[in-house]
Design a protein around this motif. Structure first.
Motif, PDB file in Angstrom:
ATOM      1  N   GLU A 214      -5.550 -15.381  -8.882  1.00  0.00           N
ATOM      2  CA  GLU A 214      -6.618 -15.480  -7.894  1.00  0.00           C
ATOM      3  C   GLU A 214      -7.808 -16.266  -8.431  1.00  0.00           C
ATOM      4  O   GLU A 214      -8.492 -16.968  -7.674  1.00  0.00           O
ATOM      5  CB  GLU A 214      -7.059 -14.075  -7.471  1.00  0.00           C
ATOM      6  N   SER A 222      -7.873 -19.237   0.941  1.00  0.00           N
ATOM      7  CA  SER A 222      -6.712 -19.545   1.775  1.00  0.00           C
ATOM      8  C   SER A 222      -5.723 -18.383   1.737  1.00  0.00           C
ATOM      9  O   SER A 222      -5.480 -17.797   0.679  1.00  0.00           O
ATOM     10  CB  SER A 222      -6.024 -20.818   1.274  1.00  0.00           C
ATOM     11  N   PRO A 223      -5.103 -18.039   2.872  1.00  0.00           N
ATOM     12  CA  PRO A 223      -4.116 -16.947   2.847  1.00  0.00           C
ATOM     13  C   PRO A 223      -2.804 -17.330   2.179  1.00  0.00           C
ATOM     14  O   PRO A 223      -2.032 -16.447   1.793  1.00  0.00           O
ATOM     15  CB  PRO A 223      -3.907 -16.638   4.341  1.00  0.00           C
ATOM     16  N   PHE A 224      -2.543 -18.616   2.018  1.00  0.00           N
ATOM     17  CA  PHE A 224      -1.281 -19.063   1.450  1.00  0.00           C
ATOM     18  C   PHE A 224      -1.330 -19.002  -0.080  1.00  0.00           C
ATOM     19  O   PHE A 224      -2.317 -19.448  -0.692  1.00  0.00           O
ATOM     20  CB  PHE A 224      -0.960 -20.491   1.888  1.00  0.00           C
ATOM     21  N   PRO A 225      -0.304 -18.469  -0.717  1.00  0.00           N
ATOM     22  CA  PRO A 225      -0.259 -18.469  -2.190  1.00  0.00           C
ATOM     23  C   PRO A 225      -0.074 -19.891  -2.704  1.00  0.00           C
ATOM     24  O   PRO A 225       0.740 -20.654  -2.183  1.00  0.00           O
ATOM     25  CB  PRO A 225       0.958 -17.592  -2.503  1.00  0.00           C
ATOM     26  N   GLN A 226      -0.824 -20.256  -3.737  1.00  0.00           N
ATOM     27  CA  GLN A 226      -0.772 -21.614  -4.274  1.00  0.00           C
ATOM     28  C   GLN A 226      -0.168 -21.675  -5.668  1.00  0.00           C
ATOM     29  O   GLN A 226       0.004 -22.757  -6.228  1.00  0.00           O
ATOM     30  CB  GLN A 226      -2.185 -22.202  -4.294  1.00  0.00           C
ATOM     31  N   SER A 392      11.121 -12.004   8.956  1.00  0.00           N
ATOM     32  CA  SER A 392      10.190 -12.063   7.818  1.00  0.00           C
ATOM     33  C   SER A 392      10.839 -11.597   6.520  1.00  0.00           C
ATOM     34  O   SER A 392      10.395 -11.972   5.428  1.00  0.00           O
ATOM     35  CB  SER A 392       8.951 -11.216   8.115  1.00  0.00           C
ATOM     36  N   ASN A 399       4.643 -12.893  -1.274  1.00  0.00           N
ATOM     37  CA  ASN A 399       3.300 -13.356  -0.923  1.00  0.00           C
ATOM     38  C   ASN A 399       3.312 -14.202   0.343  1.00  0.00           C
ATOM     39  O   ASN A 399       2.427 -14.092   1.190  1.00  0.00           O
ATOM     40  CB  ASN A 399       2.702 -14.167  -2.083  1.00  0.00           C
ATOM     41  N   THR A 400       4.321 -15.075   0.472  1.00  0.00           N
ATOM     42  CA  THR A 400       4.413 -15.908   1.666  1.00  0.00           C
ATOM     43  C   THR A 400       4.739 -15.072   2.887  1.00  0.00           C
ATOM     44  O   THR A 400       4.211 -15.321   3.982  1.00  0.00           O
ATOM     45  CB  THR A 400       5.491 -16.987   1.472  1.00  0.00           C
ATOM     46  N   THR A 403       1.633 -13.509   4.132  1.00  0.00           N
ATOM     47  CA  THR A 403       0.796 -14.493   4.818  1.00  0.00           C
ATOM     48  C   THR A 403       1.255 -14.713   6.251  1.00  0.00           C
ATOM     49  O   THR A 403       0.438 -14.777   7.176  1.00  0.00           O
ATOM     50  CB  THR A 403       0.829 -15.824   4.046  1.00  0.00           C
ATOM     51  N   LEU A 406       0.253 -11.855   8.360  1.00  0.00           N
ATOM     52  CA  LEU A 406      -1.178 -11.865   8.642  1.00  0.00           C
ATOM     53  C   LEU A 406      -1.527 -12.870   9.737  1.00  0.00           C
ATOM     54  O   LEU A 406      -2.304 -12.581  10.653  1.00  0.00           O
ATOM     55  CB  LEU A 406      -1.944 -12.181   7.358  1.00  0.00           C
ATOM     56  N   LEU A 407      -0.933 -14.080   9.652  1.00  0.00           N
ATOM     57  CA  LEU A 407      -1.242 -15.125  10.631  1.00  0.00           C
ATOM     58  C   LEU A 407      -0.628 -14.843  11.998  1.00  0.00           C
ATOM     59  O   LEU A 407      -1.034 -15.450  12.993  1.00  0.00           O
ATOM     60  CB  LEU A 407      -0.746 -16.483  10.113  1.00  0.00           C
TER      61      LEU A 407
END
Length: 490
Positions: A214, A222-226, A392, A399-400, A403, A406-407
């Motif tokens: 983090e 951003s809600p997306f894991p990077q 899903s 993590n994805t 996301t 959530l969206l």
């Protein structure tokens, strides 16, 4: 505070630092005449006391008793023969060594002390990964021990080009964080960026790699894991070969892979172990389930609320007949079912495994059937929400999947407000956001990160192994093979 030549004063300073600590102990080494020669300090709860007593204490005592007038050189010879060669000249560093499952030996008359780590705490054995389960492939997963994890990597990658650097993060926890990379594959700019971001971490306690993830990611809001996290050594080795940097955290079984793209979170390592046409079929299926998971309920709301003319007449009549007698609008139906589904999912995770599975399955069946029988929810809505939830589960990255869950809720509100047009604008906004994201300076969406079409398609399509990219510096094995043939012809 520097090391004092007096062992007694050093012991007094350490006792003040470890005051009210019942696990702090020390042993003294005296000559036959009763002269204090050295002392060893340690924390009994984290060192291997059997190794300490049998190897270190016994050896030093034997060497002292073997001489009539032992000196500091006698102790130095003993500890060097035992492999203790780490010199420490500051008391704070001595305390760090003791807190890091080590022992520190103070010698009378010397302004330095010597330390070595002999951890004795229990560690978890190597077992199967719990979050990345594959049908085919290696069964080993990382543990919370940093040395064990590095051993699993070296077992699969026997090369001198594998490099590593250690950082210590956390003012109080003093957690070891290691970055690992292949010297001939890694991008120098990415490596430098990773090092700078890790050095910028200012945390009091570092317990897990998620805290580092983090802190160092490009867009923390951003809600997306990077940054990809994995428990699988085979996935780490594959990433290293593609020029990526791996971040290990002592005490965490999850390794971080940087940089990462959006498609990395959609493709499990199992794809590499299956026939390429099976893997490509599953990849296509996951892209479809991604869309279903993201906008399934919102599309149903938009069509049944604003665009009934887009639905075939027999299907439309079925929807209208099931909707008769339902007191809530379609939007509120979807919201109730989605919230209930999320509650069941969270409950199944927190309960014991054997109980959690039965709660999620039985709870979903009972609640869904009871809601339909009581006339609160229509049957098509139960089917849509159930299909969305199942879709899903096909996303490999947890993590994805979170996301997308959530969206899903803002898209439901947008679809209930503006219909298909608003849903299309919402999806367009998500794609724009993905295009704007970066992972350590690299584009997050592979569609725009290269001018070569082949480099883009390899993120989505798995080629046969002979034509697959073998490393970061190779375009493909086939092209390399062609260069070899061309060289032989010349």
């Amino acid at each position: 505070m520097i090391i004092d030549p007096s062992v007694a004063r050093n012991m007094s300073n350490l006792e003040q630092m470890y005051v009210d600590n019942n696990y702090f102990h020390f042993q003294h080494f005296d000559s036959k005449q009763g002269k204090r020669l050295a002392s060893v300090a340690y924390l009994s709860v984290i060192v291997n006391q059997q190794t300490l007593n049998k190897q270190f204490v016994r050896k030093i005592n034997e060497d002292i008793q073997a001489q009539e007038n032992p000196t500091a050189e006698t102790i130095l010879g003993s500890i060097r023969s035992l492999g203790i060669d780490t010199e420490i000249n500051v008391m704070d560093m001595a305390a760090e060594m003791i807190s890091d499952a080590g022992i520190v030996i103070f010698i009378e008359g010397l302004t330095v002390c010597y330390g070595i780590g002999i951890p004795g705490y229990e560690t978890r054995a190597v077992d199967q990964p719990t979050t990345e389960i594959n049908v085919r492939g290696p069964r080993e997963g990382f543990t919370e021990d940093l040395k064990v994890n590095m051993g699993l990597v070296y077992r699969r990658m026997k090369t001198t080009k594998l490099k590593s650097k250690i950082f210590v993060l956390g003012r109080e926890s003093q957690t070891k964080v290691m970055i690992v990379y292949l010297d001939d594959q890694v991008d120098a700019s990415v490596l430098r960026e990773v090092e700078e971001r890790i050095e910028s971490v200012k945390l009091n306690i570092v317990v897990d790699s998620a805290q580092i993830e983090e802190w160092i990611q490009d867009s923390p809001y951003s809600p997306f894991p990077q940054i990809m996290n994995t428990e699988r050594p085979d996935r780490v080795v594959t990433a290293l070969n593609l020029g990526k940097v791996i971040i290990f955290t002592d005490g965490s079984p999850n390794a971080l892979i940087a940089p990462s793209t959006f498609t990395d979170f959609l493709h499990p390592s199992e794809d590499l172990y299956e026939k390429f046409y099976f893997a490509n079929f599953l990849r296509l299926l996951r892209m479809l389930t991604l869309l279903i998971s993201l906008c399934g309920p919102s599309l149903y709301i938009a069509l049944t609320t604003f665009h009934l003319e887009m639905i075939p007449t027999p299907l439309m009549l079925t929807f209208l007949s099931t909707k008769a007698g339902i007191p809530f609008p379609t939007f509120l139906e979807a919201l109730i079912m989605e919230v209930a589904f999320e509650i069941l999912r969270e409950a199944s995770i927190r309960l014991p495994r054997t109980v959690g599975q039965s709660v999620s399955i039985v709870g979903a069946l009972i609640i869904g059937e009871a809601a339909v029988q009581s006339g609160i929810i229509s049957r098509p809505m139960v089917i849509v929400v159930a299909m969305t939830g199942i879709a899903s589960f096909t996303i490999p990255s947890f993590n994805t999947a979170i996301t997308l869950r959530l969206l899903r809720f803002p898209l439901i509100f947008i679809a209930a407000w503006t219909g298909v047009l608003g849903l299309a604008l919402g999806m367009f906004a998500i794609v724009l956001h993905l295009c704007s994201l970066r992972s350590f300076g690299k584009l997050y969406l592979p569609m725009f990160n290269s001018h070569r079409w082949k480099d883009v398609t390899e993120h989505y399509v798995l080629l046969p192994i002979k034509h697959r990219r073998q490393s970061k510096n190779d375009t493909s094995y086939a092209s390399m093979e062609g260069q070899v043939r061309e060289h032989e012809d010349h």
